[in-house]
Design a protein around this motif. Structure first.
Motif, PDB file in Angstrom:
ATOM      1  N   ARG A  81       0.869  -1.183   0.000  1.00  0.00           N
ATOM      2  CA  ARG A  81       0.000   0.000   0.000  1.00  0.00           C
ATOM      3  C   ARG A  81       0.901   1.225   0.000  1.00  0.00           C
ATOM      4  O   ARG A  81       1.770   1.367   0.869  1.00  0.00           O
ATOM      5  CB  ARG A  81      -0.890  -0.027   1.240  1.00  0.00           C
ATOM      6  N   VAL A  82       0.694   2.129  -0.964  1.00  0.00           N
ATOM      7  CA  VAL A  82       1.639   3.229  -1.141  1.00  0.00           C
ATOM      8  C   VAL A  82       0.924   4.548  -1.402  1.00  0.00           C
ATOM      9  O   VAL A  82      -0.220   4.595  -1.857  1.00  0.00           O
ATOM     10  CB  VAL A  82       2.609   2.956  -2.323  1.00  0.00           C
ATOM     11  N   LEU A  83       1.656   5.619  -1.113  1.00  0.00           N
ATOM     12  CA  LEU A  83       1.282   6.974  -1.511  1.00  0.00           C
ATOM     13  C   LEU A  83       2.050   7.325  -2.762  1.00  0.00           C
ATOM     14  O   LEU A  83       3.274   7.138  -2.828  1.00  0.00           O
ATOM     15  CB  LEU A  83       1.634   7.961  -0.393  1.00  0.00           C
ATOM     16  N   LEU A 136       2.942   3.203   2.952  1.00  0.00           N
ATOM     17  CA  LEU A 136       2.059   3.929   3.871  1.00  0.00           C
ATOM     18  C   LEU A 136       1.948   3.231   5.212  1.00  0.00           C
ATOM     19  O   LEU A 136       1.703   2.016   5.256  1.00  0.00           O
ATOM     20  CB  LEU A 136       0.660   4.059   3.269  1.00  0.00           C
ATOM     21  N   PRO A 137       2.075   3.979   6.320  1.00  0.00           N
ATOM     22  CA  PRO A 137       1.790   3.393   7.627  1.00  0.00           C
ATOM     23  C   PRO A 137       0.319   2.978   7.710  1.00  0.00           C
ATOM     24  O   PRO A 137      -0.564   3.686   7.231  1.00  0.00           O
ATOM     25  CB  PRO A 137       2.082   4.547   8.601  1.00  0.00           C
ATOM     26  N   ALA A 138       0.057   1.847   8.327  1.00  0.00           N
ATOM     27  CA  ALA A 138      -1.310   1.356   8.438  1.00  0.00           C
ATOM     28  C   ALA A 138      -2.194   2.319   9.225  1.00  0.00           C
ATOM     29  O   ALA A 138      -3.413   2.343   9.045  1.00  0.00           O
ATOM     30  CB  ALA A 138      -1.310  -0.020   9.099  1.00  0.00           C
ATOM     31  N   ALA A 139      -1.581   3.135  10.090  1.00  0.00           N
ATOM     32  CA  ALA A 139      -2.354   4.036  10.940  1.00  0.00           C
ATOM     33  C   ALA A 139      -2.938   5.228  10.192  1.00  0.00           C
ATOM     34  O   ALA A 139      -3.758   5.966  10.745  1.00  0.00           O
ATOM     35  CB  ALA A 139      -1.472   4.545  12.086  1.00  0.00           C
ATOM     36  N   VAL A 140      -2.520   5.448   8.946  1.00  0.00           N
ATOM     37  CA  VAL A 140      -2.987   6.621   8.197  1.00  0.00           C
ATOM     38  C   VAL A 140      -4.003   6.173   7.149  1.00  0.00           C
ATOM     39  O   VAL A 140      -3.630   5.510   6.168  1.00  0.00           O
ATOM     40  CB  VAL A 140      -1.819   7.349   7.516  1.00  0.00           C
ATOM     41  N   PRO A 141      -5.296   6.516   7.317  1.00  0.00           N
ATOM     42  CA  PRO A 141      -6.298   6.126   6.313  1.00  0.00           C
ATOM     43  C   PRO A 141      -5.994   6.749   4.959  1.00  0.00           C
ATOM     44  O   PRO A 141      -5.435   7.849   4.866  1.00  0.00           O
ATOM     45  CB  PRO A 141      -7.611   6.689   6.891  1.00  0.00           C
ATOM     46  N   GLY A 142      -6.365   6.045   3.898  1.00  0.00           N
ATOM     47  CA  GLY A 142      -6.087   6.537   2.560  1.00  0.00           C
ATOM     48  C   GLY A 142      -6.701   7.890   2.276  1.00  0.00           C
ATOM     49  O   GLY A 142      -6.104   8.729   1.600  1.00  0.00           O
ATOM     50  N   GLU A 143      -7.905   8.142   2.811  1.00  0.00           N
ATOM     51  CA  GLU A 143      -8.587   9.413   2.564  1.00  0.00           C
ATOM     52  C   GLU A 143      -7.830  10.587   3.168  1.00  0.00           C
ATOM     53  O   GLU A 143      -7.983  11.730   2.727  1.00  0.00           O
ATOM     54  CB  GLU A 143     -10.011   9.369   3.123  1.00  0.00           C
ATOM     55  N   GLU A 144      -7.023  10.338   4.207  1.00  0.00           N
ATOM     56  CA  GLU A 144      -6.188  11.382   4.791  1.00  0.00           C
ATOM     57  C   GLU A 144      -4.795  11.366   4.170  1.00  0.00           C
ATOM     58  O   GLU A 144      -4.205  12.423   3.920  1.00  0.00           O
ATOM     59  CB  GLU A 144      -6.099  11.198   6.310  1.00  0.00           C
ATOM     60  N   ALA A 145      -4.281  10.161   3.916  1.00  0.00           N
ATOM     61  CA  ALA A 145      -2.919  10.051   3.382  1.00  0.00           C
ATOM     62  C   ALA A 145      -2.774  10.730   2.040  1.00  0.00           C
ATOM     63  O   ALA A 145      -1.710  11.289   1.722  1.00  0.00           O
ATOM     64  CB  ALA A 145      -2.533   8.575   3.260  1.00  0.00           C
ATOM     65  N   VAL A 146      -3.834  10.731   1.209  1.00  0.00           N
ATOM     66  CA  VAL A 146      -3.717  11.288  -0.137  1.00  0.00           C
ATOM     67  C   VAL A 146      -3.366  12.774  -0.099  1.00  0.00           C
ATOM     68  O   VAL A 146      -2.774  13.304  -1.053  1.00  0.00           O
ATOM     69  CB  VAL A 146      -5.020  11.036  -0.939  1.00  0.00           C
ATOM     70  N   THR A 298       8.797  12.353   6.387  1.00  0.00           N
ATOM     71  CA  THR A 298       8.674  12.950   7.719  1.00  0.00           C
ATOM     72  C   THR A 298       7.226  13.278   8.033  1.00  0.00           C
ATOM     73  O   THR A 298       6.725  12.992   9.136  1.00  0.00           O
ATOM     74  CB  THR A 298       9.531  14.225   7.805  1.00  0.00           C
ATOM     75  N   LEU A 299       6.530  13.879   7.083  1.00  0.00           N
ATOM     76  CA  LEU A 299       5.132  14.241   7.307  1.00  0.00           C
ATOM     77  C   LEU A 299       4.264  13.004   7.525  1.00  0.00           C
ATOM     78  O   LEU A 299       3.353  13.011   8.365  1.00  0.00           O
ATOM     79  CB  LEU A 299       4.615  15.062   6.130  1.00  0.00           C
ATOM     80  N   LEU A 300       4.534  11.937   6.802  1.00  0.00           N
ATOM     81  CA  LEU A 300       3.773  10.702   6.989  1.00  0.00           C
ATOM     82  C   LEU A 300       4.007  10.118   8.378  1.00  0.00           C
ATOM     83  O   LEU A 300       3.072   9.616   9.019  1.00  0.00           O
ATOM     84  CB  LEU A 300       4.140   9.680   5.917  1.00  0.00           C
ATOM     85  N   ARG A 301       5.241  10.167   8.864  1.00  0.00           N
ATOM     86  CA  ARG A 301       5.518   9.681  10.221  1.00  0.00           C
ATOM     87  C   ARG A 301       4.776  10.514  11.252  1.00  0.00           C
ATOM     88  O   ARG A 301       4.243   9.988  12.241  1.00  0.00           O
ATOM     89  CB  ARG A 301       7.022   9.701  10.508  1.00  0.00           C
ATOM     90  N   MET A 302       4.726  11.807  11.036  1.00  0.00           N
ATOM     91  CA  MET A 302       4.020  12.681  11.971  1.00  0.00           C
ATOM     92  C   MET A 302       2.517  12.417  11.945  1.00  0.00           C
ATOM     93  O   MET A 302       1.847  12.448  12.974  1.00  0.00           O
ATOM     94  CB  MET A 302       4.319  14.142  11.648  1.00  0.00           C
ATOM     95  N   ALA A 303       1.989  12.139  10.753  1.00  0.00           N
ATOM     96  CA  ALA A 303       0.572  11.812  10.648  1.00  0.00           C
ATOM     97  C   ALA A 303       0.270  10.505  11.374  1.00  0.00           C
ATOM     98  O   ALA A 303      -0.740  10.387  12.086  1.00  0.00           O
ATOM     99  CB  ALA A 303       0.161  11.716   9.183  1.00  0.00           C
ATOM    100  N   GLY A 306      -0.097  10.941  14.962  1.00  0.00           N
ATOM    101  CA  GLY A 306      -1.174  11.813  15.403  1.00  0.00           C
ATOM    102  C   GLY A 306      -0.793  13.268  15.545  1.00  0.00           C
ATOM    103  O   GLY A 306      -1.535  14.060  16.141  1.00  0.00           O
ATOM    104  N   ARG A 307       0.356  13.666  14.985  1.00  0.00           N
ATOM    105  CA  ARG A 307       0.817  15.056  15.108  1.00  0.00           C
ATOM    106  C   ARG A 307       0.232  15.964  14.034  1.00  0.00           C
ATOM    107  O   ARG A 307       0.294  17.184  14.153  1.00  0.00           O
ATOM    108  CB  ARG A 307       2.341  15.122  15.033  1.00  0.00           C
ATOM    109  N   LEU A 308      -0.273  15.381  12.960  1.00  0.00           N
ATOM    110  CA  LEU A 308      -0.879  16.161  11.885  1.00  0.00           C
ATOM    111  C   LEU A 308      -2.224  15.549  11.536  1.00  0.00           C
ATOM    112  O   LEU A 308      -2.298  14.366  11.174  1.00  0.00           O
ATOM    113  CB  LEU A 308       0.008  16.165  10.637  1.00  0.00           C
ATOM    114  N   ARG A 309      -3.265  16.328  11.644  1.00  0.00           N
ATOM    115  CA  ARG A 309      -4.604  15.872  11.304  1.00  0.00           C
ATOM    116  C   ARG A 309      -5.014  16.500   9.974  1.00  0.00           C
ATOM    117  O   ARG A 309      -5.024  17.716   9.836  1.00  0.00           O
ATOM    118  CB  ARG A 309      -5.603  16.288  12.396  1.00  0.00           C
ATOM    119  N   THR A 310      -5.341  15.667   9.017  1.00  0.00           N
ATOM    120  CA  THR A 310      -5.690  16.194   7.697  1.00  0.00           C
ATOM    121  C   THR A 310      -7.165  16.044   7.369  1.00  0.00           C
ATOM    122  O   THR A 310      -7.650  16.651   6.428  1.00  0.00           O
ATOM    123  CB  THR A 310      -4.879  15.468   6.605  1.00  0.00           C
ATOM    124  N   GLY A 311      -7.871  15.223   8.137  1.00  0.00           N
ATOM    125  CA  GLY A 311      -9.251  14.897   7.784  1.00  0.00           C
ATOM    126  C   GLY A 311     -10.172  16.090   7.682  1.00  0.00           C
ATOM    127  O   GLY A 311     -11.136  16.072   6.906  1.00  0.00           O
TER     128      GLY A 311
END
Length: 356
Positions: A81-83, A136-146, A298-303, A306-311
């Motif tokens: 699973r990738v960005l 992609l980290p499993a903790a980041v949903p695709g709708e936010e990761a995009v 770096t941004l993906l790790r922060m997401a 839980g350091r960056l909320r994009t939803g």
């Protein structure tokens, strides 16, 4: 398969297109799960980007699953699973070696949905896959990761980092669209004293408050005076331009303090006046840039932490086959309140995210 194909200014359609295939040993084929629409896509549809040829599938942001890789691909494999980054990197040219991937001269840079078929399709070929997709980290949903494919690294690198935001700064952000809102979120990582958002749409100013702006100002109500009042008449330490019109750029140069930074992120289609008769003596630094996406990991790790909320930036979601409707909603943002429109993923009906 189906894809969203550009046919010329004002003309595009969701239609049958050939399946992509591996052409180079560094390619990967990705089954698209989630995509979004960028303001740049609207510029293409208007005919503002003449390099895009009729017949090109649009889109440069996606989350998906690797289904096939070329013989030289080493970092991902089928099933991952990738960005997909908005920027493609050969990794070998002078600019890539410097981390300036947006300026790649080895067949990369911004090519997806620009010079080659893009991501707004059921499958996409990604050149130079080793440096152009991110597991992609499993903790980041695709709708936010995009949203980390473009707007977050763009606002962070070209706005916040180029602007040298520091603890205690006053940061003014002109334009509270998706890029401006992402700039608010990422500027706050550096503990500024205050963040001021400027826009002309009340809904976007409300969204700016939710993302962390300390104050907001309507562009027609003397935002420069508000910044002056907050700073004892000095001006903002950093001003980020996130619109791309001459008036907004010139407003930014009026709001910056002596010795401050103006970081231009907006895509300009017209000339803007640079008032050197006023600026030459103020030691002001003005930067421009195309995103390089070196910050994406770096941004993906922060997401994931839980350091960056994009939803909160996602206001509408659709299934992929409603691409034309999604474009219509996104292009009428003043009427629909659209910030980011996401297609695919877990949601398959239009939704609005409630105010928080």
């Amino acid at each position: 398969m189906k894809g969203f194909v550009f046919h010329g200014p004002g003309q595009a359609s969701w239609q049958d297109v050939p399946d992509p295939a591996v052409k180079e040993p560094t390619d990967a084929i990705v089954k698209v799960g989630v995509v979004t629409i960028c303001g740049t896509d609207l510029h293409i549809l208007k005919g503002d980007v003449p390099e895009v040829r009729p017949g090109t599938i649009l889109g440069h942001e996606a989350v998906g699953e690797i289904v096939e890789v070329g013989s030289d691909v080493r970092t991902v494999r089928p099933g991952d699973r990738v960005l997909l980054s908005c920027i493609t990197s050969c990794g070998r040219c002078r600019f890539c070696r410097d981390g300036s991937y947006g300026q790649c001269r080895g067949g990369g840079g911004w090519i997806l949905g620009h010079l080659v078929d893009g991501t707004q399709a059921e499958y996409v070929r990604v050149p130079h896959a080793d440096l152009s997709v991110h597991p992609l980290p499993a903790a980041v949903p695709g709708e936010e990761a995009v949203l980390f494919a473009d707007i977050f690294p763009t606002s962070y690198e070209v706005g916040v980092l180029n602007g040298h935001v520091r603890p205690g700064d006053t940061v003014a952000i002109v334009g509270a669209g998706p890029i401006g809102l992402a700039a608010i979120a990422t500027a706050r990582l550096f503990s500024p004293e205050r963040v001021i958002a400027v826009d002309l749409a009340p809904a976007r100013l409300e969204a700016a408050h939710r993302l962390g702006a300390d104050a907001v100002a309507d562009v027609h109500e003397a935002p420069g005076q508000l910044v002056a009042d907050f700073t004892g008449g000095l001006g903002a330490d950093v001003v980020i331009e996130a619109v791309g019109v001459p008036e907004s750029f010139e407003l930014c140069t009026r709001m910056v303090r002596p010795g401050g930074h103006v970081a231009n992120v907006g895509v300009h289609g017209k000339s803007a006046t640079l008032h050197l008769e006023d600026l030459w003596i103020k030691n002001v630094t003005i930067t421009t840039g195309l995103v390089d996406t070196y910050s994406t990991p770096t941004l993906l790790r922060m997401a994931a932490a839980g350091r960056l909320r994009t939803g909160q930036l996602v206001t509408h979601t659709f299934p992929l086959n409603r691409m034309e409707e999604a474009y219509d909603v996104f292009s009428k943002a003043a009427e629909t309140g659209a910030l980011k429109v996401v297609l695919g993923g877990e949601q398959h009906a239009e939704v609005a995210v409630p105010a928080a």
